[in-house]
Scaffold this active site. Structure first.
Site, PDB file in Angstrom:
ATOM      1  N   TYR A  89      43.277  48.073 -23.722  1.00 19.47           N
ATOM      2  CA  TYR A  89      43.286  47.953 -25.178  1.00 19.47           C
ATOM      3  C   TYR A  89      43.071  49.338 -25.783  1.00 19.47           C
ATOM      4  CZ  TYR A  89      42.635  42.915 -24.315  1.00 19.47           C
ATOM      5  OH  TYR A  89      42.769  41.626 -23.880  1.00 19.47           O
ATOM      6  N   PRO A 235      43.437  32.002 -29.438  1.00 23.01           N
ATOM      7  CA  PRO A 235      42.893  30.654 -29.661  1.00 23.01           C
ATOM      8  C   PRO A 235      43.301  30.010 -30.980  1.00 23.01           C
ATOM      9  CG  PRO A 235      41.210  32.306 -30.066  1.00 23.01           C
ATOM     10  CD  PRO A 235      42.392  33.040 -29.497  1.00 23.01           C
ATOM     11  N   LEU A 236      43.810  30.798 -31.921  1.00 21.11           N
ATOM     12  CA  LEU A 236      44.237  30.220 -33.192  1.00 21.11           C
ATOM     13  C   LEU A 236      45.722  29.886 -33.192  1.00 21.11           C
ATOM     14  CD1 LEU A 236      42.217  32.452 -35.678  1.00 21.11           C
ATOM     15  CD2 LEU A 236      41.574  30.273 -34.629  1.00 21.11           C
ATOM     16  N   GLY A 237      46.444  30.294 -32.146  1.00 22.36           N
ATOM     17  CA  GLY A 237      47.849  29.972 -32.030  1.00 22.36           C
ATOM     18  C   GLY A 237      48.712  30.742 -33.022  1.00 22.36           C
TER      19      GLY A 237
END
Length: 309
Positions: A89, A235-237
Site C-alpha cells: 500500500y 466490505p461495503l461492496g
C-alpha cells in the site's frame, strides 16, 4: 460535526488520554464485540483498513499526510484495536504512516500486515511469492512499523508461479524465528486453507465479501467452524449497493442509519468470526463506519438483506 445515521457521540480526543492508554478499551468499536485472534490476541471485531490512506491508485503519498494521521489517531480513539495494512500500500506508505501516527503503540493495538505483491505503478499489482521477497518484505514491515514482531502476517496472494510449500514454508520459518506471531491468507479457497495449515497454523483469512458479494460464503462458513478470523475486504461492496433504491438503503431509512452502517452491522451479525475492516481517508466517514457497532439490526432486516443478495 453531526452527520446522518448513527452517531458515535463525543468520544474524547487522543490528546486528553495518557500515552499508554489511548482509549483502545473504550469507544464505540468495543460494542462490535471481541474476537480472540489466534486464540490469544483479543481485538474488537470492527477494525480499520489502512489501504486508502495513500495516494491515488494506492500509490505514493496522500495529498495531506496530516489528514491520514488524524484518521489513524481517531480510529484508536473510537476503540479500534485491529488495523490492517500491507507493504504494497503505497508501497510502504501506509505502514510508515501508521507508525508516524501511533508509535509508541497503545497496549492492545494489533497491526496486521501483508506481503506477496510488488507495485510497478499506480493501480498495478504483480504477485511475488518468492521466499527471498517474502522475507525481505517482512524485514521491511518490521522496520517501518517499528515492531519486533508482527502480530498477524498475511500472504497477500498465493503466487501460482512459486511452489506453494516455499511460500508457506517461509511464513513458518518467520514464525519460528519470532518475527511473526500469527499467519494468515488472502483470497483463498477452503482447499488452499487446509493445504496451508499442514505447513503453518493459519488464524485468519481475508477474502472479498460484502452483503451483496457473497461468493466466498463457503470460506466464511469454514472459518467459523475452525474458529479462524474472516476479514472481509471491500466490505461495503460496489457503490450501487449503497444507492437510495438498494435493499441496504431501504433498511437504513427505517433504522435512521446510513446504508454503509447497515452493511457493516449486517456483516457483524452474519458471523462471530467476521472482522470487517472498512477503510477511508476521511475522519467523518471513519466515525460513520465505527458507529455501525452501535446499530442493532433486527432479524427481519438481516434476512431481508440476505435474501436480496
Amino acid at each position: 460535526m453531526p452527520f446522518a445515521g448513527v452517531n458515535v457521540g463525543m468520544t474524547p480526543s487522543i490528546g486528553t488520554q495518557p500515552a499508554d492508554n489511548a482509549g483502545v478499551d473504550a469507544g464505540p468499536a468495543a460494542r462490535s464485540g471481541t474476537f480472540l485472534l489466534g486464540g490469544d490476541l483479543p481485538v474488537h471485531r470492527l477494525g480499520f483498513g489502512a489501504m486508502r490512506l495513500t495516494g491515488k491508485g494506492i500509490w505514493g503519498e496522500p495529498r495531506e499526510a496530516r489528514d491520514a494521521i488524524a484518521v489513524l489517531r481517531r480510529a484508536v480513539e473510537l476503540g479500534v484495536t485491529l488495523i490492517d495494512t500491507a507493504d504494497s500500500y503505497g508501497p510502504e506508505v501506509s505502514e510508515r504512516l501508521i507508525a508516524e501516527a501511533l508509535y509508541p503503540y497503545p497496549q492492545g493495538l494489533v497491526i496486521a500486515t501483508k506481503a506477496g505483491f510488488e507495485r510497478p505503478g499506480p493501480d498495478q499489482w504483480k504477485m511475488n511469492g518468492r521466499p527471498e521477497h517474502l522475507r525481505a518484505a517482512c524485514e521491511g514491515s518490521l522496520r517501518r512499523l517499528k515492531l519486533k514482531r508482527i502480530d498477524l502476517y498475511q500472504l497477500h496472494r498465493i503466487d501460482p508461479g512459486v511452489p506453494f510449500e516455499d511460500q508457506l514454508g517461509t511464513f513458518k520459518r518467520l514464525q519460528e524465528e519470532g518475527k511473526i506471531r500469527h499467519a494468515g491468507l488472502s483470497e483463498v479457497s477452503v482447499a488452499e486453507i487446509e493445504r496451508a495449515r499442514k505447513i503453518v497454523p493459519i488464524v485468519a483469512v481475508q477474502n472479498r465479501y460484502s452483503p451483496t458479494d457473497r461468493q466466498h460464503e463457503s470460506v466464511l462458513d469454514h472459518c467459523e467452524r475452525e474458529k479462524m478470523a474472516f476479514l472481509p475486504w471491500y466490505p461495503l461492496g460496489a457503490g450501487a449497493a449503497l444507492r437510495p433504491a438498494s435493499p441496504l438503503a431501504k433498511v437504513a431509512a427505517r433504522l435512521h442509519a446510513t446504508p454503509a452502517q447497515v452493511a457493516l452491522a449486517w456483516l457483524l451479525r452474519r458471523s462471530p468470526v467476521m472482522l470487517p475492516i472498512p477503510g477511508t481517508s476521511s475522519v467523518k466517514h471513519l466515525e460513520e463506519n465505527v458507529a455501525a457497532a452501535l446499530l442493532e439490526l433486527p432479524a427481519r432486516d438481516f434476512d431481508e438483506i440476505a435474501r436480496a443478495s
